[in-house]
Design an enzyme around this catalytic site. Structure first.
Site, PDB file in Angstrom:
ATOM      1  N   GLU A  62       0.843  -1.187   0.000  1.00 55.03           N
ATOM      2  CA  GLU A  62       0.000   0.000   0.000  1.00 55.03           C
ATOM      3  C   GLU A  62       0.884   1.245   0.000  1.00 55.03           C
ATOM      4  O   GLU A  62       2.098   1.175   0.201  1.00 55.03           O
ATOM      5  CB  GLU A  62      -0.961  -0.007   1.193  1.00 55.03           C
ATOM      6  CG  GLU A  62      -2.003  -1.122   1.098  1.00 55.03           C
ATOM      7  CD  GLU A  62      -3.034  -1.082   2.203  1.00 55.03           C
ATOM      8  OE1 GLU A  62      -3.017  -0.130   3.010  1.00 55.03           O
ATOM      9  OE2 GLU A  62      -3.861  -2.010   2.258  1.00 55.03           O
TER      10      GLU A  62
ATOM     11  N   HIS B 152      -9.430  10.127   2.587  1.00 52.56           N
ATOM     12  CA  HIS B 152      -9.045   9.031   1.693  1.00 52.56           C
ATOM     13  C   HIS B 152      -9.240   9.499   0.259  1.00 52.56           C
ATOM     14  O   HIS B 152     -10.289  10.059  -0.076  1.00 52.56           O
ATOM     15  CB  HIS B 152      -9.898   7.792   1.967  1.00 52.56           C
ATOM     16  CG  HIS B 152      -9.292   6.536   1.434  1.00 52.56           C
ATOM     17  ND1 HIS B 152      -9.239   6.256   0.081  1.00 52.56           N
ATOM     18  CD2 HIS B 152      -8.695   5.490   2.052  1.00 52.56           C
ATOM     19  CE1 HIS B 152      -8.640   5.090  -0.096  1.00 52.56           C
ATOM     20  NE2 HIS B 152      -8.296   4.599   1.084  1.00 52.56           N
TER      21      HIS B 152
ATOM     22  N   ARG C 198      -1.102   9.459   1.667  1.00 47.79           N
ATOM     23  CA  ARG C 198      -2.511   9.727   1.385  1.00 47.79           C
ATOM     24  C   ARG C 198      -2.825  11.210   1.278  1.00 47.79           C
ATOM     25  O   ARG C 198      -3.647  11.611   0.456  1.00 47.79           O
ATOM     26  CB  ARG C 198      -3.387   9.099   2.471  1.00 47.79           C
ATOM     27  CG  ARG C 198      -3.671   7.643   2.236  1.00 47.79           C
ATOM     28  CD  ARG C 198      -4.638   7.111   3.268  1.00 47.79           C
ATOM     29  NE  ARG C 198      -4.842   5.685   3.057  1.00 47.79           N
ATOM     30  CZ  ARG C 198      -5.452   4.895   3.930  1.00 47.79           C
ATOM     31  NH1 ARG C 198      -5.895   5.396   5.067  1.00 47.79           N
ATOM     32  NH2 ARG C 198      -5.618   3.615   3.678  1.00 47.79           N
TER      33      ARG C 198
ATOM     34  N   HIS D  73     -11.826  10.405   6.364  1.00 46.28           N
ATOM     35  CA  HIS D  73     -11.612   8.979   6.600  1.00 46.28           C
ATOM     36  C   HIS D  73     -11.121   8.651   7.999  1.00 46.28           C
ATOM     37  O   HIS D  73     -11.599   7.706   8.620  1.00 46.28           O
ATOM     38  CB  HIS D  73     -10.611   8.463   5.562  1.00 46.28           C
ATOM     39  CG  HIS D  73     -10.359   6.990   5.622  1.00 46.28           C
ATOM     40  ND1 HIS D  73     -11.364   6.052   5.502  1.00 46.28           N
ATOM     41  CD2 HIS D  73      -9.200   6.282   5.784  1.00 46.28           C
ATOM     42  CE1 HIS D  73     -10.850   4.832   5.585  1.00 46.28           C
ATOM     43  NE2 HIS D  73      -9.540   4.948   5.772  1.00 46.28           N
TER      44      HIS D  73
ATOM     45  N   ARG E 153      -1.686   9.429   8.670  1.00 48.84           N
ATOM     46  CA  ARG E 153      -1.556   8.000   8.993  1.00 48.84           C
ATOM     47  C   ARG E 153      -1.048   7.179   7.812  1.00 48.84           C
ATOM     48  O   ARG E 153      -1.547   7.315   6.698  1.00 48.84           O
ATOM     49  CB  ARG E 153      -2.905   7.449   9.466  1.00 48.84           C
ATOM     50  CG  ARG E 153      -2.882   5.947   9.749  1.00 48.84           C
ATOM     51  CD  ARG E 153      -4.174   5.461  10.347  1.00 48.84           C
ATOM     52  NE  ARG E 153      -5.297   5.568   9.440  1.00 48.84           N
ATOM     53  CZ  ARG E 153      -5.617   4.656   8.526  1.00 48.84           C
ATOM     54  NH1 ARG E 153      -4.840   3.597   8.340  1.00 48.84           N
ATOM     55  NH2 ARG E 153      -6.690   4.817   7.773  1.00 48.84           N
TER      56      ARG E 153
END
Length: 498
Positions: A110, A221, A265, A325, A360
């Protein structure tokens, strides 16, 4: 000792089961039904450096870098060093992580991870698998479970938490209270969070006098299905090779960051929002190169939902947009979940452990719940004092919208009528992906012009909690004058050029 745990996601369930195993008398309270929270919706997986060529040190470095250097190294070390035991405990609880042909746990990649290290279950149904397994284990424990109990406040005596009070006035005493109530996604018009994420634990902690930190860092997100009903499309899809394209079909992330779609992100979400605004239409997530078989096998939940909505993503790119998110900040804790108020612990998204910094790292959220949920349970009887310097008290909320700042201008006129939808629009427009000084000052003024609803119903209690957390978030954002991670300020120079 008597322990009350509020919240039934991975953090609350882990804390409850571990505390029960240690011999505590545990009562688990959930606002709705068991399984209603965010955990069951999590698609990606659990990060952990358990494969060849990886190490906790690399995982820690990725976590710190994704957080824009704002993370707490001590907390990050506790997180990554605890990953192996946390994943092993989940396996022991019955979580059937996907395996390779050799029987090893499969590892996905990811964004912002330097190695494939994401353990997943059911392809993209990791959260559901974890929730199911932990709830099954809960039924064989001695934990007392009470559903549909909305906790209004912590009971305090002599500056110590001694229990809770529910919104119907019932009081329950305890030696320790652990808040695991999740985030506050419902502050925003567009969110991936379920309806119950109304910042209840943070509001309870604020009223109890606990220290709060880093609320200004809200993660959006970048790839949520555009349309009336949001549906998250996991970052693991981009990790598998999907790319983002603009209206002309151009892969625009190549110009935004060296890691393109696998950038942190906050970087990807802002780039998606800017490109969508420039072309007045959503950007597209193109997974067609992966093929129908791979998409159905690796991402069965997403595949089924998109097809239910009439989208064949093996043949056509999917329109996506950012949505609120995850909350990186929250109730400030040490690495064992202790807050600044004796008798009160916090774990999971409602806590600010320091591991996430300003943004995060993907799939560290389930890991945080598992690691720190267990640590909190194990610290309940410890006489150790927190090895943590609590943040200074937040600056007073300024009803004038912050006009004492040099060069600040008057805030816009305020609307006295409060509603949740008005709050969500204000937060989305002024405290969303891109923020401005004047916009944040106007937001602070409006938030304090509103009167909290009378707590005559569960919805009114939620609205009051959202308003309290919104005020704290806006104040924290206004106090941070430089861009950092998810807190992105549009400078006056750029505003003039826009």
């Amino acid at each position: 000792m008597n322990v009350i745990i509020v919240g039934g996601g991975i953090a609350g369930l882990t804390a409850a089961l571990r505390a029960d195993a240690l011999g505590h008398r545990v009562t688990l309270l959930v606002k709705g039904a068991l399984g209603d929270g965010c955990t069951a919706h999590a698609q990606g997986g659990v990060a952990g450096a358990y494969g060849p060529g990886d190490s906790p040190a690399l995982h820690a470095l990725d976590t710190l870098q994704a957080g824009d250097g704002h993370g707490d190294p001590l907390a990050i070390t506790a997180l990554v060093d605890g990953a192996h035991a946390a994943i092993a405990a989940l396996v022991d609880a019955g979580v059937a992580f996907d395996r390779t042909a050799d029987g090893d746990i499969a590892r996905g990649l990811e964004a912002a991870h330097s190695r494939p290290r994401i353990a997943h279950a059911g392809g993209d149904a990791t959260g559901a698998a974890i929730s199911t397994a932990l709830l099954s284990r809960l039924r064989t424990s001695t934990v007392r479970v009470r559903e549909h109990v909305f906790v209004a406040d912590a009971l305090t005596c002599a500056d110590r938490v001694i229990g809770i009070r529910s919104i119907d006035g019932a009081e329950v005493r305890a030696d320790a209270v652990v808040l695991a109530t999740g985030g506050a996604g419902q502050l925003y018009t567009h969110t991936t969070n379920p309806a119950g994420t109304t910042g209840d634990g943070i509001a309870i902690a604020v009223r109890a006098g606990a220290a709060i930190a880093d609320l200004e860092f809200v993660q959006f997100h970048p790839t949520v299905l555009a349309g009336a009903k949001p549906f998250l499309i996991s970052e693991a899809v981009r990790g598998a090779g999907a790319v983002l394209r603009d209206a002309t079909g151009r892969r625009f992330m190549l110009d935004e960051h060296p890691d393109a779609e696998l950038a942190p992100r906050d970087v990807v979400a802002r780039a998606v929002a800017r490109r969508a605004a420039a072309q007045a239409a959503p950007v597209a997530l193109d997974a067609t190169g992966l093929g129908a078989t791979v998409l159905a096998d690796r991402f069965p939940t997403i595949d089924a939902e998109l097809r239910r909505r009439g989208i064949d993503w093996s043949r056509h790119p999917v329109p996506v947009t950012p949505a609120a998110h995850y909350l990186m900040g929250g109730i400030a804790t040490d690495i064992d979940g202790r807050t600044s108020v004796p008798g009160l612990w916090a774990v999971g998204e409602t806590a600010r452990t320091g591991v996430h910094g300003a943004n995060r790292l993907a799939s560290n959220s389930l890991l945080e719940g598992a690691v720190f949920g267990a640590r909190a349970a194990e610290s309940l009887t410890s006489s150790a004092t927190p090895s943590f310097r609590w943040p200074e008290a937040s600056p007073p909320h300024r009803r004038d919208g912050g006009r004492d700042r040099p060069g600040a201008t008057s805030a816009a006129p305020t609307d006295p009528s409060f509603s949740r939808s008005a709050l969500q629009r204000l937060m989305w427009n002024q405290l969303g992906l891109i923020r401005t000084d004047h916009g944040m000052r106007d937001a602070v003024a409006q938030l304090h012009a509103w009167t909290a609803p009378s707590p005559t119903s569960p919805t009114a209690h939620e609205d009051a909690n959202l308003l309290a957390v919104g005020r704290a978030l806006a104040s924290a954002a206004l106090s941070r004058t430089d861009s950092l991670g998810a807190h992105s300020l549009l400078s006056p120079a750029l505003m003039g050029a826009a």
